[in-house]
Design an enzyme around this catalytic site. Structure first.
Site, PDB file in Angstrom:
ATOM      1  CG  HIS A   1      -2.133   1.178   1.002  1.00  0.00           C
ATOM      2  ND1 HIS A   1      -1.795   2.403   1.559  1.00  0.00           N
ATOM      3  CD2 HIS A   1      -3.099   0.954   0.817  1.00  0.00           C
ATOM      4  CE1 HIS A   1      -2.677   3.151   1.402  1.00  0.00           C
ATOM      5  NE2 HIS A   1      -3.915   2.254   0.805  1.00  0.00           N
TER       6      HIS A   1
ATOM      7  CD  GLU B   1      -2.741   5.460  -1.120  1.00  0.00           C
ATOM      8  OE1 GLU B   1      -2.545   5.793   0.007  1.00  0.00           O
ATOM      9  OE2 GLU B   1      -3.618   5.313  -1.792  1.00  0.00           O
TER      10      GLU B   1
ATOM     11  CB  VAL C   1      -8.715  -7.620   1.362  1.00  0.00           C
ATOM     12  CG1 VAL C   1      -9.012  -7.915   2.806  1.00  0.00           C
ATOM     13  CG2 VAL C   1      -8.680  -5.968   1.051  1.00  0.00           C
TER      14      VAL C   1
ATOM     15  CG  HIS D   1      -5.071   0.089  -3.076  1.00  0.00           C
ATOM     16  ND1 HIS D   1      -5.069   1.321  -3.988  1.00  0.00           N
ATOM     17  CD2 HIS D   1      -5.098   0.353  -1.951  1.00  0.00           C
ATOM     18  CE1 HIS D   1      -5.174   2.242  -2.985  1.00  0.00           C
ATOM     19  NE2 HIS D   1      -5.335   1.723  -2.106  1.00  0.00           N
TER      20      HIS D   1
END
Length: 296
Positions: free
Chosen positions: A174, A205, A233, A237
């Site tokens: 992430h 990000e 999960v 994204h």
């Protein structure tokens, strides 16, 4: 007379202080709860395979505890309520309910991957309730020690153990502006030290970006890339930013640069070895092997 009055006032004050302290703690009634906290997802299939699967593992491993769920994303909570009429508590609502139901022992196991902003927010919210229960302990995210990285790699290595020289696996993490973003670099270092030199970690990000990863792929003359999410999960994204058909998805960017791309759209929570690591963290928490996490 005056001296006696002062002594009496001191006694009353001390008794009042102790009374106040004891009344803020729940009675030890043997009621024990585990609150499993994740960001959440609106992808129902992936939620069942990852979050619910991990929650069910925890239910199986800790049958003497009542298990509860909370999501940290209010956007996800609201979306599930409006779309599916599904009620899911946020952290504060869950803590209020546990307090109302008079649980005396509460253990919180986050399903976060790194010790970033989401985890710090959880600490700040939950620690406000530390005087509401006899025991309140907060566990650690997936990657919280050097041993955790090793165990996570072991859990996933069947996905990248037999790569050809021109093949690579690229994980999409992430990423975050929080200092914990450096954990992705630690994961990458350890993968390479373990001999998985064709496995790379980028973030959607944070740093490294997909452009940084492409530079490494070109340095190694990689031609074929498999994209995998390094997230609990396979949600928005993974399905859109990683494997979507839009011009800014990683799949599209890599194809445009001449790579042959396949996608593996499964969250970490589907992997038994990853579930095992969360269960181990929770067991260590209950056994008192972790130092208390204070507000950060």
């Amino acid at each position: 007379m005056k001296k006696g009055l002062i002594v009496t006032l001191i006694i009353v004050l001390v008794v009042s202080l102790f009374s106040g302290c004891s009344s803020s703690l729940a009675t030890d009634n043997g009621k024990r709860a585990i609150l499993v906290v994740s960001f959440g997802t609106s992808y129902n299939d992936s939620r069942a395979l990852t979050i619910e699967a991990t929650e069910n593992r925890i239910k199986d491993e800790f049958p003497d505890y009542d298990i509860f769920r909370a999501f940290t994303s209010q956007i996800i909570i609201d979306k599930l309520k409006n779309r599916d009429n599904l009620d899911i508590n946020n952290v504060l609502q869950a803590m209020e309910q546990l307090k109302k139901d008079k649980y005396s022992e509460v253990y919180i196991q986050p399903l976060h991957v790194i010790n970033g902003e989401e985890y710090n927010d959880l600490l700040n919210q939950a620690n406000n309730y530390k005087d509401s229960f006899n025991t309140l302990r907060i566990g650690k995210p997936l990657l919280s020690s050097t041993e955790d990285y090793q165990k996570a790699i072991d859990a996933l290595k069947d996905k990248f153990s037999n790569l050809e020289k021109n093949e690579a696996v690229v994980f999409m993490g992430h990423g975050t502006p929080h200092i914990a973003n450096a954990q992705y670099s630690e994961l990458s270092y350890m993968l390479h030290d373990e001999g998985y030199s064709n496995v790379f970690v980028g973030t959607v990000e944070g740093y490294p970006t997909i452009d940084n990863v492409i530079s490494r792929l070109n340095e190694k003359n990689i031609e074929k890339v498999t994209l995998m999410p390094f997230m609990l999960v396979a949600g928005d994204h993974a399905n859109n930013d990683m494997a979507g058909d839009e011009s800014d998805s990683w799949k599209t960017i890599l194809k445009k640069d001449g790579f042959e791309v396949t996608t593996y759209i499964h969250g970490l929570g589907e992997v038994k070895g990853i579930q095992d690591l969360y269960v181990e963290h929770l067991r260590n928490l209950i056994d008192g092997l972790y130092e208390p996490e204070e507000n950060k």
